[in-house]
Design an enzyme around this catalytic site. Sequence first.
Site, PDB file in Angstrom:
ATOM      1  N   LYS A   1      61.386 -35.363  11.932  1.00 37.69           N
ATOM      2  CA  LYS A   1      61.467 -35.158  10.483  1.00 37.69           C
ATOM      3  C   LYS A   1      61.829 -33.709  10.155  1.00 37.69           C
ATOM      4  CE  LYS A   1      57.321 -36.927   9.865  1.00 37.69           C
ATOM      5  NZ  LYS A   1      57.089 -37.494  11.217  1.00 37.69           N
ATOM      6  N   THR A   2      61.183 -32.762  10.815  1.00 38.89           N
ATOM      7  CA  THR A   2      61.511 -31.351  10.571  1.00 38.89           C
ATOM      8  C   THR A   2      62.932 -31.051  11.015  1.00 38.89           C
ATOM      9  OG1 THR A   2      59.185 -30.726  10.880  1.00 38.89           O
ATOM     10  CG2 THR A   2      60.832 -28.972  11.051  1.00 38.89           C
TER      11      THR A   2
ATOM     12  N   ASP B   1      56.453 -30.356   4.379  1.00 34.99           N
ATOM     13  CA  ASP B   1      55.882 -31.178   5.443  1.00 34.99           C
ATOM     14  C   ASP B   1      54.510 -31.698   4.987  1.00 34.99           C
ATOM     15  OD1 ASP B   1      55.742 -32.421   7.871  1.00 34.99           O
ATOM     16  OD2 ASP B   1      55.226 -30.624   9.022  1.00 34.99           O
TER      17      ASP B   1
ATOM     18  N   THR C   1      53.679 -38.624   7.428  1.00 36.66           N
ATOM     19  CA  THR C   1      53.303 -39.602   8.450  1.00 36.66           C
ATOM     20  C   THR C   1      52.534 -40.765   7.833  1.00 36.66           C
ATOM     21  OG1 THR C   1      51.271 -38.359   8.902  1.00 36.66           O
ATOM     22  CG2 THR C   1      53.197 -37.858  10.273  1.00 36.66           C
TER      23      THR C   1
ATOM     24  N   ARG D   1      59.564 -35.523  20.870  1.00 31.85           N
ATOM     25  CA  ARG D   1      58.730 -34.336  21.094  1.00 31.85           C
ATOM     26  C   ARG D   1      57.946 -34.460  22.397  1.00 31.85           C
ATOM     27  NH1 ARG D   1      55.051 -33.235  16.275  1.00 31.85           N
ATOM     28  NH2 ARG D   1      56.991 -32.418  15.395  1.00 31.85           N
TER      29      ARG D   1
END
Length: 346
Positions: free
Chosen positions: A69-70, A114, A163, A222
């Site tokens: 997402k980032t 975020d 999330t 990640r």
Amino acid sequence: MTGEFNDAVSAEVLPEDRAFEAALRPKSLDELVGQDRVREQLALVLEAAVARGRTPDHVLLSGPPGLGKTTLAMIIAHQLSAPLRLTSGPAIQHAGDLAAILSGIGEGDVLFIDEIHRMSRPAEELLYMAMEDFRVDVVVGKGPGATAIPLEIPPFTVVGATTRAGLLPGPLRDRFGFTAQLDYYAAEDLYDIVRRSARLLDLSIDDDAAREIGSRSRGTPRIANRLLRRVRDYAEVRAGGHVDHGVARAALELYEVDDLGLDRLDRAVLDALCRSFGGGPVGISTLAVAVAEERETVEELAEPFLVRLGFLARTPRGRIATPAAWRHLGLTVPQDVAQLSFDDAE
């Protein structure tokens, strides 16, 4: 969080990983691996906005931790050739906090928020007006003497990441013109990500080794990059720097990541559930005490993956281990467990 768990397979961002992750982030949609549908949709949104000479609609990115997402927020700013301003929901606890951020926004800027679901309610209400009308009313003073000063904001784009999209109020969700739901990555996409990261790290790695790392990464880039980092350490110290299939397996075994991607905490939860509680049902708090972890750690880090694998079921009476969980631990499935129905799972 008082207990210890294997950070190698946590999708949470660790401070020491920030620089590592930044170096491996793709810079454009063309470089991004996976999420094909989202990439195509987002490309259309951005290209259409650029062609019209206007700022694109606000974008909401939803999905579990570690799926990019980032990275997508950074790519959006890059594709628009616009400055990116980053903040987070927990950092915006008062309307004044948001007003201070918005007062510095320039035309066409991208504001990335975020964990947007964790903003305070007063800040959310201020954001509604900013996203829709590009203005906010800043209240000066208190009580009867308070006055509202209108603050005009140049057109900008909010990119929100969450999330837990279900926690977003309806009025806030409605103000996003495009919502992208990020899904877990396929094994082949994770293989491509590991190969790309290895090239950027100038790491020599065999195809079989890259596939081994990708297959144990829980569908999460990640985690794939974090496992690659651990395998690289092992290879440099014990294998002359080259990663073949045997080196990858040995490194992952050392860090207690099994063939399916389960770590020490996952196996401890399954072991306690099967051996100590006969497969359940058992409450999450009791299960957390049994593995010497906080409830939130078990609920947020271990449980979602175990449910995805079909090893654990959440029912109104508590958590239950499925026959697959017993078999994964090498245990004989009890007759009463084999006959259980999971139709009432939450």
